[in-house]
Motif scaffolding. Structure first.
Motif, short mmCIF file in Angstrom:
data_model
loop_
_atom_site.label_atom_id
_atom_site.label_comp_id
_atom_site.label_asym_id
_atom_site.label_seq_id
_atom_site.Cartn_x
_atom_site.Cartn_y
_atom_site.Cartn_z
N SER A 1 0.95 -1.40 0.12
CA SER A 1 -0.05 0.13 -0.20
C SER A 1 0.71 1.33 -0.09
O SER A 1 1.83 1.42 0.72
CB SER A 1 -0.90 0.02 1.25
OG SER A 1 -1.83 1.12 1.07
N GLY A 2 0.54 2.22 -0.74
CA GLY A 2 1.28 3.32 -1.01
C GLY A 2 2.53 3.53 -1.86
O GLY A 2 3.28 4.53 -1.79
N LYS B 1 0.99 2.38 -6.97
CA LYS B 1 0.41 1.57 -7.98
C LYS B 1 -0.68 2.38 -8.61
O LYS B 1 -0.95 2.38 -9.93
CB LYS B 1 -0.05 0.33 -7.37
CG LYS B 1 0.78 -0.60 -6.67
CD LYS B 1 0.25 -1.80 -6.27
CE LYS B 1 -0.75 -1.70 -5.22
NZ LYS B 1 -0.51 -1.27 -4.19
N SER B 2 -1.68 2.97 -7.98
CA SER B 2 -2.71 3.55 -8.42
C SER B 2 -2.61 4.82 -9.12
O SER B 2 -2.83 5.21 -9.84
CB SER B 2 -3.67 3.99 -7.44
OG SER B 2 -4.33 2.92 -6.46
N THR B 3 -1.15 5.38 -8.70
CA THR B 3 -0.82 6.68 -9.22
C THR B 3 -0.24 6.29 -10.82
O THR B 3 -0.62 7.09 -11.57
CB THR B 3 0.39 7.14 -8.39
OG1 THR B 3 0.20 7.41 -7.04
CG2 THR B 3 0.76 8.77 -9.12
N GLU C 1 -6.35 -3.34 -8.64
CA GLU C 1 -6.64 -4.21 -7.51
C GLU C 1 -8.09 -4.34 -7.85
O GLU C 1 -9.12 -4.12 -6.81
CB GLU C 1 -6.66 -3.41 -6.15
CG GLU C 1 -5.30 -2.99 -6.11
CD GLU C 1 -4.69 -2.69 -4.56
OE1 GLU C 1 -5.10 -3.65 -3.71
OE2 GLU C 1 -4.03 -1.70 -4.31
#
Ligand SMILES: Nc1ncnc2c1ncn2[C@@H]1O[C@H](COP(=O)(O)OP(=O)(O)OP(=O)(O)O)[C@@H](O)[C@H]1O
Ligand SMILES: [Mg+2]
Lengths: 266, 304
Positions: free
Chosen positions: A46-47, A50-52, A176
């Protein structure tokens, strides 16, 4: 459009802390290439950014440095080039409870991208296409008239996948896609994604923090640690023979049924 | 897990309902009935009664004797005045409600949606309007303009009251704007105005409704207060002006309850009815309130 490439992409966020402003490097010189028919897994805690990376690919953020290339050409954020890009690259969001508008029916969610992709379609053609999309993700036709709050998490995520498929993309980014779902239905959704990927010859960026599914569903694995890719390679190599200590840690922590049985057995 | 099952049961029962209308609770039913009766009276009443300003030399008479609610000191028909006053107050309420809706949506929703400098500018303007003390400004404007129409009073009330709800709307729009379904619409290439009107606005409807109802209550009470101070619209009837004339005519000291009680009661009832409607809308926006009351009810039944 066929190949999407990230070349040495950096994304910095400015964090304002009172008067002082600090810089947070969310993505640190990341390069990779997404091709039709291949699945790349992006693994990291987490952090790790990945989403970025997903947002950068979806044009929701702009890179601080580096470039994103579409078939070797720099990505366009405006005009016809951008419209074509949006059709070619689609995304499935992490949270199926947030990615569907509670006010609208399932049919609305699927009909809008169909209409945007085929402005010439008649009402009947759009309706047919919506039903076909529901079929593709193994949902009954009567889901079309329902509202999101009447669906389970797994059903919602299937709708989200159908919506992403509506513009007939070449590349799918799945951030995810199953982490918010009940364990018992995760495999079903992942198998559906894998089947669709084969049927449509999609290039998939599968973002996850689960090494086991990454290995099972992808050709290549990239391990992200604090924004930087610390290890990459064919899926089996990365899992079975991890080089970087962070990957080793991840592999240790992942539940491995074979190893568990070997430890327990006589 | 318990939440999911509850949701599933709700889904099964609610499936046929296409639009989510507020559930008909006792609160809502009572509020709608009272407000409906008063609105009907304000719309139809003035058509059925005589001229409310006609002066007769019968002086102050009680109810009966051909006048349902008696007459004023100058022999004017109180019932006729009440009918016209109801219409006047409702016009104020509707105009202020509509203006507040327009101004607060524009400065709250559009600013938050567009973002960047537009948001900064709109939000600064809203904050300035918010800290301008409303009532003194209203009194100031009212005392400078000698001949005020009912529309002017409504405009002044609207201008001093929209800022609060613009702020609420801005906050909510900012949160909706970054939800995944809005991002998904952006990704699929929807036009910006379509995202605002089709994806964001419908989710703001309960909040808008509650803000408008509140604005209407505020306007009617505010106008009544102004008129009672003698700063209201000149030459038209509202509940406030009726009270003002009753006060001037020493209705209280003379015990002429039929003169001051009807408009006072109308204000109280209409305010209460709108508040009840507002509470019901609030429960839709914030289901926590609803479950709280349900928990309270359960507690009572256990005790009993
Ligand atoms: N808009 C933003 N402004 C500032 N910092 C941000 C912003 N978005 C993300 N970050 C930061 O960037 C880093 C990477 O975030 P990101 O969302 O990409 O993580 P992630 O790998 O997707 O994590 P998760 O598995 O929890 O979803 C985090 O430290 C996060 O706090
Ligand atoms: Mg993430």
């Amino acid at each position: 459009m066929s190949v999407l490439e990230m070349r040495e992409v950096v994304k910095d966020y400015r964090l304002r802390n009172g008067l002082r402003s600090t810089r947070l490097r969310a993505v640190d010189h990341v390069s990779f290439e997404l091709k039709p028919g291949r699945t790349i897994a992006l693994v990291g805690q987490s952090g790790s950014g990945k989403s970025t990376i997903a947002k950068l690919l979806m044009q929701l953020e702009r890179p601080t440095a580096g470039s994103i290339l579409v078939d070797g050409e720099p990505m366009r954020y405006h005009g016809a080039g951008a419209a074509a890009y949006r059709k070619a690259v689609q995304m499935v969001f992490q949270d199926p409870f947030g990615s569907l508008n509670p006010y609208h029916t399932i049919a609305h969610h699927l009909a809008r991208p169909v209409k945007l992709h085929h402005p010439d379609f008649t009402r009947e053609q759009v309706a047919d296409r919506v039903l076909e999309l529901l079929h593709r993700v193994r949902l009954d036709e009567d889901f079309a008239s329902r509202k999101p709050h009447e669906l389970s998490g797994g059903q919602r995520q299937r709708v989200a996948i159908a919506r992403a498929l509506a513009p007939e993309p070449a590349i799918l980014v799945a951030d995810e896609p199953v982490s918010m779902l009940d364990v018992s239905i995760r495999l079903g959704v992942l198998n559906l994604l894998a089947a669709l990927q084969r049927e449509e010859n999609l290039g998939v960026l599968y973002i996850t923090h689960d090494l086991a599914t990454a290995r099972h569903f992808s050709d290549e694995i990239m391990v992200l640690y604090r924004g930087a890719v610390v290890e990459r390679g064919p899926a089996d190599d990365v899992i079975l023979n991890p080089q970087h200590e962070y990957t080793q840690l991840l592999a240790e922590a992942a539940p491995a049924p074979e190893r568990r049985l070997a430890e327990l057995g006589p | 897990m318990a939440i999911t099952t509850e949701g599933a049961v709700q889904a099964a029962t609610a499936a046929p309902a296409r639009r989510r209308l507020p559930p008909m609770t006792l609160k809502l039913a009572v509020g709608l009935t009272i407000a409906g009766v008063i609105i009907l009276f304000g719309v139809v009443g003035p058509l059925l009664v005589g001229n409310p300003s006609t002066v007769r030399d019968i002086g102050l008479t009680g109810p009966g004797n051909g006048f349902v609610l008696g007459t004023t000191q100058t022999g004017q028909d109180v019932f006729a005045q009440l009918a016209h006053a109801t219409r006047g107050s409702l016009i104020i309420g509707v105009v202020v409600g509509a203006l507040t809706l327009l101004l607060s949506s524009f400065f709250g929703i559009v600013g938050a949606f567009v973002g960047g400098w537009a948001d900064e500018a709109f939000s600064l303007f809203t904050n300035i309007m918010l800290v301008i003390p409303g009532l003194p400004l209203v009194i100031l404007i009212s005392s400078y303009v000698p001949n005020k129409s009912i529309w002017l009073v409504a405009a002044v009330l609207a201008i001093t009251s929209w800022a609060g709800s613009a702020r609420v709307l801005r906050g909510f729009t900012l949160s909706v704007r970054s939800r995944d379904y809005v991002l998904a619409a952006r990704i699929s290439g929807e036009k910006r105005w379509r995202i605002l009107l089709v994806e964001i606005l419908p989710n703001l409807i309960p909040l808008l409704a509650s803000q408008v109802v509140f604005a209407v209550i505020f306007a009617i009470l505010g106008e009544a207060g102004l008129s009672f101070l003698g700063l209201g619209a000149s030459g038209s009837f509202t509940w406030g002006t009726m009270l003002f004339y009753a006060q001037n005519g020493l209705a209280l000291r003379l015990g002429a309850w039929w003169w001051f009680a009807p408009p006072g009661l109308a204000i109280a009832l209409f305010g209460a009815a709108l508040s009840l409607i507002n509470f019901s809308i609030d429960e839709i926006i914030n289901p926590k309130l609803r479950s709280q009351t349900r928990a309270e009810r359960n507690k009572w039944s256990v005790k009993a």
